[in-house]
Design an enzyme around this catalytic site. Sequence first.
Site, mmCIF file in Angstrom:
data_model
loop_
_atom_site.group_PDB
_atom_site.id
_atom_site.type_symbol
_atom_site.label_atom_id
_atom_site.label_comp_id
_atom_site.label_asym_id
_atom_site.label_seq_id
_atom_site.Cartn_x
_atom_site.Cartn_y
_atom_site.Cartn_z
ATOM 1 N N ASP A 1 0.838 -1.195 0.000
ATOM 2 C CA ASP A 1 0.000 0.000 0.000
ATOM 3 C C ASP A 1 0.878 1.251 0.000
ATOM 4 O O ASP A 1 1.740 1.412 0.870
ATOM 5 C CB ASP A 1 -0.890 -0.041 1.238
ATOM 6 C CG ASP A 1 -1.723 1.205 1.435
ATOM 7 O OD1 ASP A 1 -1.856 1.994 0.486
ATOM 8 O OD2 ASP A 1 -2.255 1.391 2.547
ATOM 9 N N ASP B 1 -7.241 5.213 -10.902
ATOM 10 C CA ASP B 1 -8.652 4.850 -11.077
ATOM 11 C C ASP B 1 -9.519 6.108 -10.974
ATOM 12 O O ASP B 1 -9.466 6.819 -9.974
ATOM 13 C CB ASP B 1 -9.064 3.846 -9.996
ATOM 14 C CG ASP B 1 -10.386 3.166 -10.290
ATOM 15 O OD1 ASP B 1 -11.313 3.859 -10.759
ATOM 16 O OD2 ASP B 1 -10.503 1.957 -10.047
ATOM 17 N N LYS C 1 -18.229 7.303 -11.335
ATOM 18 C CA LYS C 1 -19.568 7.570 -10.807
ATOM 19 C C LYS C 1 -19.478 8.631 -9.711
ATOM 20 O O LYS C 1 -18.608 8.573 -8.854
ATOM 21 C CB LYS C 1 -20.188 6.287 -10.250
ATOM 22 C CG LYS C 1 -20.519 5.248 -11.320
ATOM 23 C CD LYS C 1 -21.204 4.039 -10.708
ATOM 24 C CE LYS C 1 -21.547 3.014 -11.787
ATOM 25 N NZ LYS C 1 -22.203 1.810 -11.214
ATOM 26 N N ASP D 1 -6.860 10.397 -18.138
ATOM 27 C CA ASP D 1 -7.590 10.544 -19.404
ATOM 28 C C ASP D 1 -9.082 10.752 -19.146
ATOM 29 O O ASP D 1 -9.885 10.622 -20.057
ATOM 30 C CB ASP D 1 -7.356 9.331 -20.309
ATOM 31 C CG ASP D 1 -7.897 8.042 -19.721
ATOM 32 O OD1 ASP D 1 -8.092 7.973 -18.489
ATOM 33 O OD2 ASP D 1 -8.131 7.082 -20.480
ATOM 34 N N PHE E 1 -2.175 1.774 -23.253
ATOM 35 C CA PHE E 1 -3.452 2.208 -22.683
ATOM 36 C C PHE E 1 -3.826 3.600 -23.207
ATOM 37 O O PHE E 1 -4.949 3.854 -23.631
ATOM 38 C CB PHE E 1 -3.307 2.219 -21.160
ATOM 39 C CG PHE E 1 -4.442 2.858 -20.405
ATOM 40 C CD1 PHE E 1 -5.568 2.125 -20.072
ATOM 41 C CD2 PHE E 1 -4.369 4.175 -19.992
ATOM 42 C CE1 PHE E 1 -6.599 2.703 -19.357
ATOM 43 C CE2 PHE E 1 -5.387 4.762 -19.281
ATOM 44 C CZ PHE E 1 -6.520 4.019 -18.964
ATOM 45 N N GLU E 2 -2.836 4.494 -23.214
ATOM 46 C CA GLU E 2 -3.060 5.862 -23.662
ATOM 47 C C GLU E 2 -3.321 5.929 -25.161
ATOM 48 O O GLU E 2 -4.194 6.673 -25.629
ATOM 49 C CB GLU E 2 -1.856 6.718 -23.297
ATOM 50 C CG GLU E 2 -2.035 8.208 -23.512
ATOM 51 C CD GLU E 2 -0.858 9.006 -22.995
ATOM 52 O OE1 GLU E 2 -0.820 10.217 -23.263
ATOM 53 O OE2 GLU E 2 0.021 8.419 -22.329
#
Length: 243
Positions: free
Chosen positions: A125, A148, A152, A184, A223-224
Amino acid sequence: MSADSVTPQVNSSATPEERKRRSIRSFVLRTGRMTPGQQKAYDQYWPLKGLTLGDGVINFSAVFGREADTVLEIGFGMGASLVEMAKAAPDKNFIGIEVHAPGVGKLLHGMGEQQVENIRVYCDDAVEVLNQCIEDNSLDRIQIYFPDPWHKKKHNKRRLIQPAFVQTLRNKLKPKGILHLATDWEHYAEQMMEVMTAADGFSNQADEYCFSPRPEYRPITKFEKRGERLGHGVWDLLFAKTH
């Protein structure tokens, strides 16, 4: 990336003081097993490159065998961009924190494959690593890429970039050290900008309320690239510690 969130973890049988100590986590634990290749790399390289909370406060010059600027990345995901970044900057020390073991295994595999020696890694962590292992005023840069977004609205409070956590990061940076954030998700980018603009002890390296161009040292990840093909924007924030 998987620098996920600050999420309450409460044990109803714990004392109030224990609950307070355990109330913050920098991640949400996800299941996943290492592939045979990742496990092999983990077994081979962890004894050489791995760091643990039990090591206590680390001495960078002892751990890396030299004096050099030190960069900390929180939530490096599968580690490809961190390996690329470290390979391109052999004069710098890099420390990666990732709670998901497959990502650590993948990073170690990439380090071995590309003969990258200037990374050390925690599988733990980030909040605990920062509190227990990283001295104040010791880091030249902290980077958190694509955490992340918790998109929502009811989950926005779980986002990692919050005022209290930002001040923890500031304490670990050297004077003039850089906090580099990237996302993003436009709404998260806006929230990051609000938090950082209001944060004591930081100065935006772009104009006020403006995002920065992507620095050359930050690789464009798969990913980008996928996000760009889908029409997603990417926002970088670079803030320097002023005091």
